[in-house]
Design a protein around this motif. Sequence first.
Motif, mmCIF file in Angstrom:
data_model
loop_
_atom_site.group_PDB
_atom_site.id
_atom_site.type_symbol
_atom_site.label_atom_id
_atom_site.label_comp_id
_atom_site.label_asym_id
_atom_site.label_seq_id
_atom_site.Cartn_x
_atom_site.Cartn_y
_atom_site.Cartn_z
ATOM 1 N N ARG A 52 0.840 -1.207 0.000
ATOM 2 C CA ARG A 52 0.000 0.000 0.000
ATOM 3 C C ARG A 52 0.868 1.247 0.000
ATOM 4 O O ARG A 52 0.563 2.229 -0.692
ATOM 5 C CB ARG A 52 -0.930 -0.010 1.214
ATOM 6 C CG ARG A 52 -2.062 -0.999 1.131
ATOM 7 C CD ARG A 52 -3.105 -0.750 2.197
ATOM 8 N NE ARG A 52 -2.585 -0.992 3.530
ATOM 9 C CZ ARG A 52 -2.628 -2.160 4.155
ATOM 10 N NH1 ARG A 52 -3.158 -3.213 3.541
ATOM 11 N NH2 ARG A 52 -2.161 -2.284 5.380
ATOM 12 N N GLN A 53 1.946 1.210 0.756
ATOM 13 C CA GLN A 53 2.841 2.356 0.813
ATOM 14 C C GLN A 53 3.460 2.634 -0.554
ATOM 15 O O GLN A 53 3.693 3.792 -0.920
ATOM 16 C CB GLN A 53 3.928 2.087 1.858
ATOM 17 C CG GLN A 53 4.714 3.315 2.285
ATOM 18 C CD GLN A 53 5.729 2.968 3.352
ATOM 19 O OE1 GLN A 53 6.561 2.079 3.153
ATOM 20 N NE2 GLN A 53 5.681 3.661 4.474
ATOM 21 N N ALA A 54 3.718 1.564 -1.311
ATOM 22 C CA ALA A 54 4.352 1.705 -2.624
ATOM 23 C C ALA A 54 3.345 1.864 -3.759
ATOM 24 O O ALA A 54 3.736 1.995 -4.925
ATOM 25 C CB ALA A 54 5.250 0.497 -2.897
ATOM 26 N N GLY A 55 2.040 1.809 -3.438
ATOM 27 C CA GLY A 55 1.018 1.980 -4.458
ATOM 28 C C GLY A 55 0.746 0.735 -5.280
ATOM 29 O O GLY A 55 0.180 0.828 -6.371
ATOM 30 N N GLU A 56 1.102 -0.448 -4.762
ATOM 31 C CA GLU A 56 0.856 -1.702 -5.475
ATOM 32 C C GLU A 56 -0.424 -2.336 -4.954
ATOM 33 O O GLU A 56 -0.603 -2.504 -3.752
ATOM 34 C CB GLU A 56 2.031 -2.669 -5.283
ATOM 35 C CG GLU A 56 3.359 -2.164 -5.813
ATOM 36 C CD GLU A 56 3.416 -2.169 -7.331
ATOM 37 O OE1 GLU A 56 2.457 -2.652 -7.964
ATOM 38 O OE2 GLU A 56 4.416 -1.693 -7.893
ATOM 39 N N ARG A 57 -1.318 -2.744 -5.863
ATOM 40 C CA ARG A 57 -2.620 -3.282 -5.459
ATOM 41 C C ARG A 57 -2.722 -4.792 -5.642
ATOM 42 O O ARG A 57 -3.492 -5.450 -4.947
ATOM 43 C CB ARG A 57 -3.741 -2.587 -6.234
ATOM 44 C CG ARG A 57 -3.815 -1.089 -5.969
ATOM 45 C CD ARG A 57 -5.081 -0.485 -6.547
ATOM 46 N NE ARG A 57 -6.289 -1.073 -5.991
ATOM 47 C CZ ARG A 57 -6.794 -0.747 -4.806
ATOM 48 N NH1 ARG A 57 -6.181 0.149 -4.033
ATOM 49 N NH2 ARG A 57 -7.904 -1.318 -4.389
ATOM 50 N N HIS A 58 -2.013 -5.364 -6.598
ATOM 51 C CA HIS A 58 -2.069 -6.812 -6.842
ATOM 52 C C HIS A 58 -0.677 -7.389 -6.619
ATOM 53 O O HIS A 58 0.247 -7.108 -7.388
ATOM 54 C CB HIS A 58 -2.535 -7.123 -8.268
ATOM 55 C CG HIS A 58 -3.903 -6.582 -8.584
ATOM 56 N ND1 HIS A 58 -5.040 -7.018 -7.940
ATOM 57 C CD2 HIS A 58 -4.317 -5.641 -9.462
ATOM 58 C CE1 HIS A 58 -6.093 -6.381 -8.415
ATOM 59 N NE2 HIS A 58 -5.672 -5.529 -9.339
ATOM 60 N N VAL A 59 -0.542 -8.195 -5.574
ATOM 61 C CA VAL A 59 0.782 -8.656 -5.165
ATOM 62 C C VAL A 59 0.751 -10.158 -4.900
ATOM 63 O O VAL A 59 -0.181 -10.672 -4.263
ATOM 64 C CB VAL A 59 1.255 -7.924 -3.893
ATOM 65 C CG1 VAL A 59 2.632 -8.416 -3.459
ATOM 66 C CG2 VAL A 59 1.277 -6.411 -4.117
#
Length: 691
Positions: A287-294
């Motif tokens: 979330r901090q890095a702006g990634e939604r699908h991990v």
Amino acid sequence: MDGMTPPHLAEADWKIGVDIGGTFMDFCALETRSGRIASLKVLTTPDDPGAELLTGLDLLAESEGLNPTAITRFVHGTTVGINTIIQRKGAKLALITNAGFEDVIELARLRMPEMYSLFCHRPDPLIPRDRIFGIGVRLRADGVQTLSPDAAEVARAVEAAKAAGAKGIIVALLHSWRDGAQEQAIKAEIERLAPDLFVFTSAEVWPVIREYERTSTAILNGYVHPRVSGYLTALEERLTRRLVPARAMLTKSNGGVMTASEGRRDCVSMLLSGSASGVMGAAWLARQAGERHVLTLDIGGTSADFALIVDGTVQFGSDEKIGEFPLHIPSVSVSSIGIGGGSIASIDAQGVLRVGPESAGSLPGPACYGRGGTAPTVTDAMAVCGWLGHSGMAYGQLQIDVGRAQAVVGDLAQRLGRQIEETAQAILDIAVSEMFVEVEKLSSRAGVDLRDFVLMPFGGGGPMLGAFLAQELGLARVMAPRWPGVVSALGGLVADLRGDFIRTVFAELDEQTVGALRQVFQDLSREGRNWLISQGHVGAADLILSADMRYAGQSYEIEVMLEPDWLAEPDRIAEAFHHTHRRIYDFADPGARIEIVNLRLSAVGAGPKPEFPTVPGTGQAVAPAREVQVFHGGWCAVPLFERASLSDGGTFDGPAIVAQEDTTFVIPAGTKARVDSHLNIHLSLTERADV
């Protein structure tokens, strides 16, 4: 200043997350007033579990000036419960159940563990048949008691259990999800007759319909209870001796935390604590890095764990496996495989090279650790191929001995009739291929296209093999956080208080049902809020409501997220169920009757949400510290970068190695690396290319 704390220490406010794995205990410490972060790894002490905690606190005091009296939050994740089950070193238990139902845990659900294997077999039950005792007692499904417990029968069962050497008793009766009074009456009688035995009832552990699931969950709770309780008691005593004022908190299988005092009884809730907190830490970093699908990849010394974060949300389930046994409480959905840095490479009876599931652990560990290991492991193969051995590991506690790694891998190579480097590369290829198969199964079950996901490797071994796995899976991106080796510890640091509560309703969804649903929701809400208060939470609570639902005639149900306001509107509940059923199975039947089996509620009290500071940089290409030789299809020189020298906007191309305090990030050819303001490394992968 006799008896006084120095002012600069008194002003500090430390929050610490700790996670213990098969090889290391990881520390992630945050000084909230300054935003300073400290991380650490300490080798585990299998002969005295928990002793490494004091070593870590001492090292943090020495290197960071941490004062134990300034620790205001302490969260611990441990594998003591799951290891007890996997190693079958738990308590000797007896089971008291209804006469005629003594075979419930052996019959289970009559499913083959591996339906296409000719050699699969069911695990031996944790309680053998000769320690299961049936008594004449009966509660009907509608809650009417037709046969009361007989004190003489209970006494005979207790005497037989003690004669068989049982240290604890599980009481699991039919339909106790409806009313647990019979189980409680038997428990009280057992405690009167045998105060030296501990007792758990199935309704107090997890009061759900289906006697096998309820019984097996209660058995797991009792099986690990003595070791978990002893471990947690010692943990609290150690913290008290160091004058730590914070309550000891534990990470839970559901990704939340609870007090250690509760964990001594609610042992089953922390069986997957380490795996779950790793996923929660990864979700926070994403979330901090702006990634939604991990896709998360957590590799430790013994296993590799995989989980999906979909649209920013961690995925949960209620049918995870603990070793060979199902766990039926809400848990972060994690898939595991016995491939880790300490996994041993061997040759089977057919002359085929195998990797894992046996692990060298922390003692003796991989041969290259110089702690007595004599078997070739994945870590030794990395050293032979040149990816490791260029700097100290585990904050200077280990120096890689490449010669020892070459010796043990060389013995294996000689038996195979291959070159030592080729054998080491084969070990790594097998490890990656085993993980590939597990990830493919995970993505198929979840129905997701992995090409939409970024891989986040963490743990001590994740960054070593993660990019190779990403290439095999066809992923386009990899993100390695600043401190990959302590992400699970970070997960505990930022976790919320989270308690899960359930009531079996087992009714058809109609206008007559909604009144009962509202009453059950009120009861669950009251229980959830009281639980948060007991955990020391002050402030607002988030109540998350869901229901286990199915079409009439189906054998199993799906979980459907609900809003409390919908409990007055059965049509809204039905609409949510049809939508969820269609999303999972691509099918819905709006005209069919619907049944609600369970109503669930998660009570969440928000934990600390620290803001890690960003680090401005130059945005220029990064200069390597030096070049080293690695083997990947052939020997080649590659640049080695020090992680501490990387700053925001820095770029470089693979192949490369990034060395740091808690792990080593291996970057294959055909990749471009970029560093963001939080010092995460982002890889863009092109088509696979060899070094």
